[in-house]
Design an enzyme around this catalytic site. Structure first.
Site, PDB file in Angstrom:
ATOM      1  CG  ASP A  67     -11.725  58.832  54.985  1.00 25.12           C
ATOM      2  OD1 ASP A  67     -11.156  58.562  55.956  1.00 25.12           O
ATOM      3  OD2 ASP A  67     -11.403  59.850  54.346  1.00 25.12           O
ATOM      4  CG  ASN A 129      -9.467  68.406  46.741  1.00 27.47           C
ATOM      5  OD1 ASN A 129      -9.803  68.275  48.014  1.00 27.47           O
ATOM      6  ND2 ASN A 129      -9.511  67.687  45.855  1.00 27.47           N
ATOM      7  CG  HIS A 131     -10.644  65.847  50.131  1.00 28.65           C
ATOM      8  ND1 HIS A 131      -9.538  65.621  49.455  1.00 28.65           N
ATOM      9  CD2 HIS A 131     -10.004  65.528  51.590  1.00 28.65           C
ATOM     10  CE1 HIS A 131      -8.703  65.001  49.925  1.00 28.65           C
ATOM     11  NE2 HIS A 131      -8.776  65.049  51.185  1.00 28.65           N
ATOM     12  CD  GLU A 136     -11.345  64.212  46.268  1.00 27.92           C
ATOM     13  OE1 GLU A 136     -11.141  65.331  46.881  1.00 27.92           O
ATOM     14  OE2 GLU A 136     -10.425  63.520  45.997  1.00 27.92           O
TER      15      GLU A 136
HETATM   16  C1  GLP Z   1      -6.929  62.405  53.376  1.00 28.50           C
HETATM   17  C2  GLP Z   1      -8.059  62.031  54.191  1.00 28.50           C
HETATM   18  C3  GLP Z   1      -8.480  63.457  54.877  1.00 28.50           C
HETATM   19  C4  GLP Z   1      -7.515  64.223  55.443  1.00 28.50           C
HETATM   20  C5  GLP Z   1      -6.904  64.629  54.138  1.00 28.50           C
HETATM   21  C6  GLP Z   1      -5.790  65.819  54.640  1.00 28.50           C
HETATM   22  O1  GLP Z   1      -7.307  62.513  51.939  1.00 28.50           O
HETATM   23  N1  GLP Z   1      -9.096  61.348  53.696  1.00 28.50           N
HETATM   24  O2  GLP Z   1      -9.672  62.746  56.055  1.00 28.50           O
HETATM   25  O3  GLP Z   1      -8.341  65.290  56.008  1.00 28.50           O
HETATM   26  O4  GLP Z   1      -6.256  63.756  53.599  1.00 28.50           O
HETATM   27  O5  GLP Z   1      -4.575  65.026  54.994  1.00 28.50           O
HETATM   28  P1  GLP Z   1      -3.147  65.649  55.713  1.00 28.50           P
HETATM   29  O6  GLP Z   1      -3.936  65.856  57.274  1.00 28.50           O
HETATM   30  O7  GLP Z   1      -2.206  64.735  55.660  1.00 28.50           O
HETATM   31  O8  GLP Z   1      -2.856  66.905  55.199  1.00 28.50           O
END
Ligand code: GLP
Length: 239
Positions: A67, A129, A131, A136
């Site tokens: 993304d 959440n 995702h 989402e």
């Molecule tokens: C972001 C990314 C995700 C990632 C998520 C969790 O929103 N788009 O791909 O997995 O955050 O992030 P973290 O690993 O910092 O908890």
């Protein structure tokens, strides 16, 4: 779905990093699906520190990131910058072989992944959440790469990267869809932070529900969930 329990974040990074190194050694033309966020940091560090000594090269490998933000006001916080800083600049992958979804032509990304031969190994973190990528809650399990409006809770969770200022966190992103992710031959999801417990519990129950985007993984034939022991203990009610 396999649950793999390791002591801490560093052990998770070693385990998942070694999976990538083993795959890249077997197949120099490896197609990697990559993720951003804090979950994969130790994995990227392990890959960067060990690929040369293990005789691995990424010179012929390709990467497709999950993304990217739209209209990100701080260049350093774009996901391309994140990947440059934490992985690409530290290994021998060629910049032209590193790919990100294009907001002007999202579905073309699925075509490009297909033309490259499909993702061999897809790394995932997980949002609080549920995702994956930026899919989402409520995103269709049949979605391909698309533009998505970020929820308030995701923007709140990510504001730490924007000096704590919610107004600087982008409101939209382009993300591989859930069907795009599911086409990967092997999926490895990291849950190494206690804030992800609820979502690990949902996975554990084997629930498949679009309210929880990551629950789509319950029907993937080759998916590893790599956990730290603290999460395991609570989610599995184990000692
Ligand atoms: C972001 C990314 C995700 C990632 C998520 C969790 O929103 N788009 O791909 O997995 O955050 O992030 P973290 O690993 O910092 O908890």
């Amino acid at each position: 779905m396999r649950f793999i329990i390791l002591e801490n974040k560093v052990e998770v990074g070693k385990y998942v990093g070694q999976l990538f190194l083993d795959e890249a050694k077997k197949n120099p033309h490896l197609i990697m699906g990559l993720a951003t966020g804090s979950s994969p940091l130790e994995t990227y560090q392990f890959i960067a520190e060990n690929y040369r000594s293990q005789g691995v090269s990424f010179a012929e490998a390709k990467s497709f990131n999950l993304d990217e933000y739209l209209n990100c006001p701080i260049k350093k916080e774009t996901y391309r910058s994140f990947m440059e800083e934490n992985l690409f600049s530290k290994i021998d992958i060629k910049t032209q072989n590193t790919n990100f979804p294009d907001p002007d032509n999202p579905e073309h990304y699925d075509q490009r992944i297909l033309e490259a031969g499909g993702v061999d190994i897809q790394l995932l973190g997980i949002g609080q959440n549920g995702h994956i990528g930026f899919n989402e809650p409520g995103t269709s399990f049949s979605s391909l790469t698309h533009i998505i409006e970020l929820t308030k809770s995701t923007r709140e969770a990510n504001k730490r990267f924007f000096g704590g200022d919610l107004s600087l966190v982008p409101t939209e992103a382009v993300s591989m869809g859930l069907a795009t992710i599911m086409k990967s031959r092997h999926i490895v999801l990291i849950a190494n932070d206690i804030t992800k417990i609820k979502m690990v519990e949902v996975l554990l129950k084997g629930l498949t529900d679009e309210t929880y985007p990551m629950s789509v993984l319950n029907s993937h034939p080759n998916c590893d969930i790599v956990l730290t022991r603290d999460i395991f203990k609570i989610a599995f009610k184990a000692d």
